[in-house]
Write a protein that holds these residues in place. Structure first.
Motif, short mmCIF file in Angstrom:
data_model
loop_
_atom_site.label_atom_id
_atom_site.label_comp_id
_atom_site.label_asym_id
_atom_site.label_seq_id
_atom_site.Cartn_x
_atom_site.Cartn_y
_atom_site.Cartn_z
N ASP A 1 -6.99 24.43 -16.21
CA ASP A 1 -6.06 25.57 -16.25
C ASP A 1 -5.36 25.74 -14.91
OD1 ASP A 1 -6.79 26.03 -18.84
OD2 ASP A 1 -8.00 27.81 -18.43
N ALA A 2 -6.12 25.58 -13.81
CA ALA A 2 -5.52 25.73 -12.49
C ALA A 2 -4.47 24.66 -12.24
CB ALA A 2 -6.61 25.65 -11.42
N GLU A 3 -4.72 23.44 -12.70
CA GLU A 3 -3.75 22.37 -12.49
C GLU A 3 -2.44 22.69 -13.20
OE1 GLU A 3 -3.71 17.55 -12.32
OE2 GLU A 3 -4.89 18.47 -13.91
N LEU A 4 -2.52 23.21 -14.40
CA LEU A 4 -1.30 23.57 -15.12
C LEU A 4 -0.60 24.75 -14.46
CD1 LEU A 4 -1.95 23.10 -18.92
CD2 LEU A 4 -1.07 21.51 -17.24
N ALA A 5 -1.39 25.70 -13.95
CA ALA A 5 -0.79 26.84 -13.24
C ALA A 5 -0.04 26.36 -12.00
CB ALA A 5 -1.88 27.83 -12.85
N LEU A 6 -0.61 25.40 -11.28
CA LEU A 6 0.05 24.85 -10.09
C LEU A 6 1.33 24.11 -10.47
CD1 LEU A 6 -3.12 23.49 -8.27
CD2 LEU A 6 -1.70 25.42 -7.53
N LEU A 7 1.26 23.35 -11.54
CA LEU A 7 2.44 22.62 -12.00
C LEU A 7 3.56 23.57 -12.41
CD1 LEU A 7 3.49 19.78 -12.53
CD2 LEU A 7 2.46 19.89 -14.80
#
Length: 382
Positions: A21-27
């Motif tokens: 989830d964090a990776e998608l939020a960063l993207l």
């Protein structure tokens, strides 16, 4: 009840989801930061001046991720350790020592759990610094390249930005290198680390419980589709002590004759071939992340070696092909999030479905494989 890394798999999955989830939020934050004011002639200057805002946003995500992950890992380790002890109770439940073990109270803050939690925190601490650096490096690179493409009369700024975002989304937030020199994407690296440490907690809970009762031998299962690291240890007896190397020992039989005559005789013993120590086997790769093997108590004179699991038509290489397909599905799902136009989003969706079709065909062609939808997910964008 045998203990294996799979016993703690569900605990690891929920934590790995935090990182996905964090990776998608960063993207998503990176995409929004780049697309804001993209048609302005001063876009490049504005973007480079506002890099501090992006840094703050990224650091907020990573700080929240670290806090949530550390707390969840601590709880998962305590649960995994407890499951390992319960497995020992189930194995020895029919014996007096099993009932003795069940009566013992072990606090969740056992030294092994605290040690594993500290080890996990130390291993993943550099992760959060690298996340910020990776996102900011990509941001600067995209601004520079998009400006150059426009000046040279090649791609439009939007096109250049989308191409660069696609490349970043394809590989994910990377830069995490393991001891073997392999580069990992953020969510995959976190999943590997969490699965490894929670599996260790379950195994150590099991081994600690056996050691408390003087059970000094364990046996490794024979798992299907084993990897080369694990194959030498399949079906072998291991010691819980420090002695390493293969040897044959005389061990007291777990079940002794009863009665007066038996009391006057020395305990019966049986010959047991020991392949090495558990520490030695684990150092050689046994119980690596995603390992299919399990461990159970070995009771001399009672425990029999496990039967061999044949997998005709399916090999370890087939399992690795499945992992590669899953990585491609995740990569194209990230590109959907990074898409700056509906056309690009639909195009990425087409590739997601194509790779999902390949996953179905691969599993259908190999009945010993199972499709795990969780491994094809990359979280939910916030």
């Amino acid at each position: 009840m045998p203990v294996s890394p799979a016993m703690a798999e569900d605990l690891a999955a929920s934590i790995a989801k935090l990182y996905a989830d964090a990776e998608l939020a960063l993207l998503e934050k990176l995409r929004k930061a780049l697309m804001e004011g993209i048609d302005s002639p001063l876009w490049a200057e504005i973007k480079l001046r506002s890099i501090g805002d992006l840094r703050a946003a990224v650091e907020d995500v990573t700080a929240a991720l670290q806090q949530d992950a550390d707390g969840a890992v601590g709880r998962a380790l305590a649960e995994g350790y407890g499951r390992g002890r319960q497995a020992a109770v189930a194995e020895l439940g029919a014996l007096d020592i099993g009932r003795e073990l069940q009566a013992r109270d072990v606090l969740p803050g056992a030294p092994a759990v605290d040690r594993l939690a500290a080890s996990y925190a130390q291993d993943t601490r550099p992760l959060y610094v690298r996340i910020t650096r990776a996102v900011l490096d990509v941001y600067r690179s995209i601004v520079t390249r998009a400006s150059a493409s426009t000046l040279l009369g090649g791609l439009t700024r939007r096109q250049a930005t989308q191409h660069a975002l696609d490349r970043f989304a394809q590989r994910g937030v990377t830069g995490f290198v393991d001891s073997a020199g392999r580069s990992w994407e953020l969510a995959a690296y976190a999943e590997m680390a969490v699965r490894s440490v929670t599996a260790r907690a379950a195994i150590e809970g099991h081994v600690d419980a056996l050691a408390e009762l003087g059970v000094g031998l364990v046996i490794v299962s024979d798992a299907p589709l084993e990897c080369p690291l694990c194959a030498p240890w399949e079906g072998e007896v291991l010691s819980l002590g420090p002695e390493s190397g293969p040897r044959t020992i005389r061990a007291e039989a777990a079940i002794q004759p009863t009665g007066l005559r038996a009391a006057l005789r020395p305990p019966e013993t049986v010959a047991v071939h020991v392949a090495g120590s558990l520490v030695e086997a684990r150092a050689s790769g046994l119980f690596h992340p995603n390992c299919r093997h399990s461990l159970s108590a070995y009771l001399p004179g009672v425990t029999t070696r496990p039967p061999h699991h044949a997998t005709p038509g399916t090999t370890y290489a087939d399992t690795q092909r499945q992992r590669a397909i899953e990585r491609n599905i995740r990569a194209w799902k990230r590109r959907q999030v990074a898409a700056t136009t509906e056309k690009d989003r639909r195009r990425a969706g087409v590739f997601v479905r194509q790779w999902q079709a390949k996953a179905r065909l691969h599993v259908d062609a190999h009945p010993d494989l199972r499709r795990n939808p969780v491994r094809e997910q990359v979280g939910v964008a916030r």
